[in-house]
Each structure stands twice: as structure tokens, then as C-alpha cells.
Scaffold this motif. Structure first.
Motif, PDB file in Angstrom:
ATOM      1  N   LYS A 107      -9.323   3.469  -3.382  1.00 32.28           N
ATOM      2  CA  LYS A 107      -8.601   4.741  -3.458  1.00 32.28           C
ATOM      3  C   LYS A 107      -7.307   4.594  -4.240  1.00 32.28           C
ATOM      4  O   LYS A 107      -6.880   5.520  -4.932  1.00 32.28           O
ATOM      5  CB  LYS A 107      -8.306   5.259  -2.049  1.00 32.28           C
ATOM      6  CG  LYS A 107      -9.529   5.716  -1.279  1.00 32.28           C
ATOM      7  CD  LYS A 107      -9.162   6.200   0.119  1.00 32.28           C
ATOM      8  CE  LYS A 107     -10.410   6.648   0.886  1.00 32.28           C
ATOM      9  NZ  LYS A 107     -10.084   7.101   2.258  1.00 32.28           N
ATOM     10  N   LEU A 108      -6.721   3.424  -4.123  1.00 33.26           N
ATOM     11  CA  LEU A 108      -5.481   3.168  -4.847  1.00 33.26           C
ATOM     12  C   LEU A 108      -5.740   3.018  -6.333  1.00 33.26           C
ATOM     13  O   LEU A 108      -5.079   3.641  -7.169  1.00 33.26           O
ATOM     14  CB  LEU A 108      -4.833   1.901  -4.288  1.00 33.26           C
ATOM     15  CG  LEU A 108      -3.437   1.532  -4.759  1.00 33.26           C
ATOM     16  CD1 LEU A 108      -2.452   2.661  -4.502  1.00 33.26           C
ATOM     17  CD2 LEU A 108      -2.970   0.265  -4.043  1.00 33.26           C
ATOM     18  N   PHE A 118       0.946   3.794  -3.191  1.00 35.38           N
ATOM     19  CA  PHE A 118       0.474   5.170  -3.039  1.00 35.38           C
ATOM     20  C   PHE A 118       1.604   6.164  -3.334  1.00 35.38           C
ATOM     21  O   PHE A 118       1.360   7.245  -3.879  1.00 35.38           O
ATOM     22  CB  PHE A 118      -0.106   5.399  -1.650  1.00 35.38           C
ATOM     23  CG  PHE A 118      -1.555   5.010  -1.532  1.00 35.38           C
ATOM     24  CD1 PHE A 118      -2.550   5.763  -2.145  1.00 35.38           C
ATOM     25  CD2 PHE A 118      -1.928   3.879  -0.822  1.00 35.38           C
ATOM     26  CE1 PHE A 118      -3.889   5.405  -2.055  1.00 35.38           C
ATOM     27  CE2 PHE A 118      -3.261   3.509  -0.715  1.00 35.38           C
ATOM     28  CZ  PHE A 118      -4.244   4.270  -1.331  1.00 35.38           C
ATOM     29  N   ILE A 169      -9.771   1.090   0.800  1.00 34.56           N
ATOM     30  CA  ILE A 169      -8.400   1.541   0.568  1.00 34.56           C
ATOM     31  C   ILE A 169      -7.949   1.154  -0.834  1.00 34.56           C
ATOM     32  O   ILE A 169      -7.333   1.947  -1.557  1.00 34.56           O
ATOM     33  CB  ILE A 169      -7.434   0.947   1.611  1.00 34.56           C
ATOM     34  CG1 ILE A 169      -7.837   1.362   3.028  1.00 34.56           C
ATOM     35  CG2 ILE A 169      -5.998   1.379   1.327  1.00 34.56           C
ATOM     36  CD1 ILE A 169      -7.779   2.834   3.293  1.00 34.56           C
ATOM     37  N   MET A 184      -1.010   4.017   3.431  1.00 35.50           N
ATOM     38  CA  MET A 184      -1.441   5.189   2.670  1.00 35.50           C
ATOM     39  C   MET A 184      -1.044   6.477   3.390  1.00 35.50           C
ATOM     40  O   MET A 184      -0.511   7.412   2.768  1.00 35.50           O
ATOM     41  CB  MET A 184      -2.953   5.143   2.462  1.00 35.50           C
ATOM     42  CG  MET A 184      -3.550   6.349   1.745  1.00 35.50           C
ATOM     43  SD  MET A 184      -5.335   6.184   1.429  1.00 35.50           S
ATOM     44  CE  MET A 184      -5.985   6.215   3.109  1.00 35.50           C
ATOM     45  N   TYR A 185      -1.267   6.535   4.716  1.00 30.68           N
ATOM     46  CA  TYR A 185      -0.916   7.741   5.475  1.00 30.68           C
ATOM     47  C   TYR A 185       0.602   7.971   5.455  1.00 30.68           C
ATOM     48  O   TYR A 185       1.056   9.118   5.362  1.00 30.68           O
ATOM     49  CB  TYR A 185      -1.390   7.621   6.930  1.00 30.68           C
ATOM     50  CG  TYR A 185      -2.857   7.318   7.098  1.00 30.68           C
ATOM     51  CD1 TYR A 185      -3.803   7.760   6.175  1.00 30.68           C
ATOM     52  CD2 TYR A 185      -3.314   6.575   8.193  1.00 30.68           C
ATOM     53  CE1 TYR A 185      -5.147   7.468   6.336  1.00 30.68           C
ATOM     54  CE2 TYR A 185      -4.653   6.290   8.360  1.00 30.68           C
ATOM     55  CZ  TYR A 185      -5.575   6.727   7.435  1.00 30.68           C
ATOM     56  OH  TYR A 185      -6.903   6.438   7.598  1.00 30.68           O
ATOM     57  N   GLU A 241       1.593   9.465   2.152  1.00 33.54           N
ATOM     58  CA  GLU A 241       1.218  10.879   2.080  1.00 33.54           C
ATOM     59  C   GLU A 241       2.184  11.738   2.883  1.00 33.54           C
ATOM     60  O   GLU A 241       2.566  12.828   2.448  1.00 33.54           O
ATOM     61  CB  GLU A 241      -0.216  11.050   2.601  1.00 33.54           C
ATOM     62  CG  GLU A 241      -1.274  10.425   1.696  1.00 33.54           C
ATOM     63  CD  GLU A 241      -2.644  10.373   2.336  1.00 33.54           C
ATOM     64  OE1 GLU A 241      -2.741  10.674   3.554  1.00 33.54           O
ATOM     65  OE2 GLU A 241      -3.621  10.030   1.647  1.00 33.54           O
ATOM     66  N   SER A 282       0.834  -1.200   0.000  1.00 33.62           N
ATOM     67  CA  SER A 282       0.000   0.000   0.000  1.00 33.62           C
ATOM     68  C   SER A 282       0.870   1.252   0.000  1.00 33.62           C
ATOM     69  O   SER A 282       0.650   2.180  -0.794  1.00 33.62           O
ATOM     70  CB  SER A 282      -0.921  -0.007   1.219  1.00 33.62           C
ATOM     71  OG  SER A 282      -1.629   1.211   1.351  1.00 33.62           O
TER      72      SER A 282
END
Length: 411
Positions: free
Chosen positions: A58-59, A22, A55, A318-319, A322, A18
Motif C-alpha cells: 500500500k505504501l 504514509f 502494508i 498507517m492509521y 491517516e 510507516s
């Protein structure tokens, strides 16, 4: 060889993949390294929740559609809860995004297959360099960079930032002071059977809250080709206090609990029990430091009530991606700047983790859990409310309010 990269991700399970994917979506290259060669087994209950699907959506919205066509999975539409008094409650999953796309609300797939599915997606991404069979044993900081090295000394990686996603046994969790605490840790075992009868026609996952296992449970998750993932998990402090052997407990339950004995009478075990540990997210911890972040099980983010870890692993990945982008833009990889990742992650998931801890504590009162299940079995509105609780934190928060039980008492 020396490999230079902006970000190195250690661990190619769902959390690591992930993070790497991302990053790639934001145009940031990375090296994704894992000590194993895929496909590899991962001991787990094998449930793929709606949180995971959100999730993945979103990817890449095509990922869920692609997984739905794979023979490695079963569509799952709900969960069956069996109370300590043996009464059961079937709760359909609520996942409006999935329904709108014509997809199931959840899947069940062996982790060997699901992780490999995700791993191949990462391996095919031109911005992700994948290294398999490489065990990172050294991590140090030098001249503003992170330097990593494998156990042979042949692979060396120089990066600005490291994301550790290498599971519950990660040695790098200790960098943040994370240690095994029995009250915040679950020990589990997993087996595979074929021929277990009585499965729900819509492949509901099953959680059996037997009184002698609380606050843990026994699970039965259906798999393709008539197979099932069968396991048992208990909090480690309870295991130590009562000197419990999990393999014997599972065997006793299957052989002695009447309704389980009937369902397993023609079943055949096809893989012996294997043990694993689950570091729970029932307390806040430090998730980062100078030049690094922790995600998933390495960050102890497993749900205290359900034991589900894939969703929070992928979300924290993911976080982390980012925040990695912010670090690169600011050219700041200091521990102080990394703390913003901790704050953001807990801001997103702590409310759910804290509420799940409350639900875990509620299991210390088995009569109350049985009573709620009895009420819900006879009340459609309550069944729908509990269904919403699986995905809606505001609705689930009613469990902490005395008024909720007062209304139940007077129907």
C-alpha cells in the motif's frame, strides 16, 4: 536548534517509518527522530509476515520487489507447527497478492537489516527530515503546539502533533495509562545459530509448542547463509509463578528434547541470548491523548498468539498518518478528536487480537492442540483450512465454534 514541523514521529522502527512515509505520500512533511544511529539491532524473531508485505504494498508496490532482491532476506513460504506431543504440521502461507506479483508470501530477515532497509527509504524521502542519535526526553504542550527536547537540550522540536513509535519501553506509553501487566506481556530471548539441520526446503518458520512452555513456544526461523534465529517466549505471569529462567529453559530444550537435540548436534551458537519484552494486544487500551498518538509496541499491539508485532506496528503507523491528516485539516489536536484514532485502529485489528487471545488460551489445553494437529496431518482439507486461518479471520473464527471440533471428531 529549533525545528518546526507539522508532525514529529518519535521512533524510526517499522511503525515510525510507516507513519512518516504514509504522511509523505499524502504530502505532509514530518520529522522522524530516533535515539539510535542506524543500522541498529532490534531483538525479534525476524519474521516478515504477509501482513507486513500488504502494508508495504500500500505504501509503494515497488518496496516488496526491492526487498525480494536484497541478500539480507530469505523467501519464506509457510510455517511449521510442532504440537506438545511432537507431531508436526506444515502449513503453507496463503497470500494471493504476493503470488500474483511473483513474490514470496513472507520473508525472514534480521531486524537490523530489515529496519535499516525501511529507514533508508524514509531518509531518502524529501518530505521526511531524519534525526539519528537524538533521544527525546521531554514532551510538553504549549500554546496549541507540542514541544519536544533531547537530553542535551540542543535539539528542540515544535510540532502540531506527535506520533510515538519508540517501542515497548516507551516512556510515553504512560501518558495513556499503559503499564506493564504480566498477564498481557511476554518475555523472550533470542539467539543466533549456524548449522541447525532439518530446515524446510521452502524456509518455513517453525513454532514449537513444547508442553512446559505453554502458552509460549520455542521458535526456529531460517536466515541467509545457513544461519537461524532461535528463541523462546513465555507469558510473564507464568515466568513469575514458576520462577523460570528463559536462558536455562532454551538450553534444556535444545539439549534434552530428542528431535531438537539431533538437529542442534552440529550447530554452533554465534550470538549469546538477549532478552526483550513484548506488550501484548490482548486487552484494549487508550492509544492517544492531547496532541499525540501511540503506534506499534508503544501502543501494546503485539499479537497474543504468534508474538508478531511488525505488521500491527506498520498498520497502526498507517492509521496514525491517516488520522493526522484529518487533525491537520480540522485543526483539532484535542484528546477528544484523537479518540477517533483509537476507535478506527481497534475497529481494524481488535477482532484479530481478540481471536489470537482465544488461541493463546486454547494452549492451556495441550491435548486439544495436539489432537487438532494430528487430525490436520492426515486431512488435506483441514490443512488447507488452517492455512487460510493465518490470513482469513472469518475462517479462523471457526476455532471458537464447538461445531468445528464436532466435525473434527467425526472426520
Amino acid at each position: 536548534m529549533m525545528i518546526e514541523t507539522e508532525v514529529c514521529v518519535v521512533g524510526a522502527g517499522p511503525g515510525g517509518v510507516s507513519a512518516a512515509m504514509f504522511l509523505a505520500k499524502m504530502g505532509i512533511s514530518s520529522v522522524l527522530v530516533d535515539k539510535d544511529v542506524f543500522p541498529r539491532d532490534k531483538i525479534c524473531g525476524d519474521g516478515i509476515s504477509g501482513w507486513v508485505l500488504n502494508i508495504m504494498n500500500k505504501l509503494d508496490p515497488e518496496l516488496n520487489k526491492k526487498l525480494a532482491l536484497e541478500p539480507i532476506q530469505l523467501n519464506s513460504w509457510g510455517a511449521r507447527f510442532v504440537a506438545p506431543n511432537f507431531n508436526q504440521l506444515d502449513v503453507p502461507f496463503k497470500n494471493e497478492d504476493a503470488i500474483q506479483d511473483g513474490l514470496p508470501a513472507g520473508f525472514v530477515s534480521k531486524r537490523m537489516d530489515f529496519d535499516y532497509f525501511l529507514f533508508k527509504e524514509a531518509r531518502n524521502n524529501p518530505l521526511i527530515k531524519v534525526l539519528e542519535g537524538v533521544s527525546i526526553t521531554e514532551f510538553k504542550k504549549e500554546n496549541g503546539f507540542s514541544l519536544l527536547q533531547d537530553n542535551s537540550g540542543k535539539v528542540k522540536i515544535k510540532s502540531k502533533l506527535v506520533i510515538f513509535a519508540n517501542g515497548a519501553l516507551s516512556r510515553y506509553s504512560k501518558l495513556s495509562g499503559i503499564k506493564m501487566e504480566k498477564r498481557h506481556y511476554v518475555a523472550g530471548i533470542r539467539t543466533y545459530y549456524e548449522g541447525v539441520s532439518g530446515m524446510h526446503e521452502k524456509n518455513y518458520i517453525e513454532l514449537h509448542f513444547l508442553k512446559e512452555l505453554l502458552p509460549g513456544y520455542l521458535w526456529i526461523f531460517p536466515l541467509p547463509n545457513g544461519k537461524a534465529n532461535v528463541g523462546l517466549g513465555m507469558r510473564s505471569d507464568k515466568i513469575s509463578k514458576h520462577k523460570i529462567n528463559l536462558k536455562e529453559k532454551l538450553k534444556e530444550a535444545i539439549e534434552n528434547v530428542p528431535y531438537l537435540k539431533e538437529r542442534f548436534k552440529n550447530a554452533r551458537i554465534i550470538e549469546e541470548a538477549k532478552g526483550f519484552g513484548l506488550p501484548l494486544g490482548s486487552k484494549k487500551r487508550s492509544l492517544s491523548g492531547d496532541h499525540y498518538m501511540l503506534v506499534g509496541d508503544a501502543a501494546s499491539l503485539i499479537d497474543p498468539f504468534t508474538g508478531e508485532g511488525i505488521g500491527n506496528a506498520m498498520a497502526s503507523g498507517m492509521y496514525a498518518a491517516e488520522h493526522a491528516k484529518k487533525c491537520i485539516e480540522a485543526n483539532d489536536f484535542s484528546a477528544a478528536f484523537m479518540k477517533k484514532y483509537d476507535e478506527y485502529t481497534y475497529n481494524k485489528i481488535w477482532k484479530e487480537l481478540r481471536l489470537s487471545k482465544f488461541m493463546q488460551d486454547l494452549l492451556n489445553f495441550p491435548w486439544l492442540f495436539s489432537w487438532v494437529v494430528n487430525k490436520a496431518s492426515a486431512n488435506k482439507t483441514l490443512r488447507e483450512t488452517i492455512s487460510c486461518m493465518l490470513t482469513d479471520l472469518d475462517v479462523r473464527n471457526n476455532l471458537k465454534k464447538p461445531s468445528f471440533y464436532f466435525k473434527l471428531l467425526f472426520d
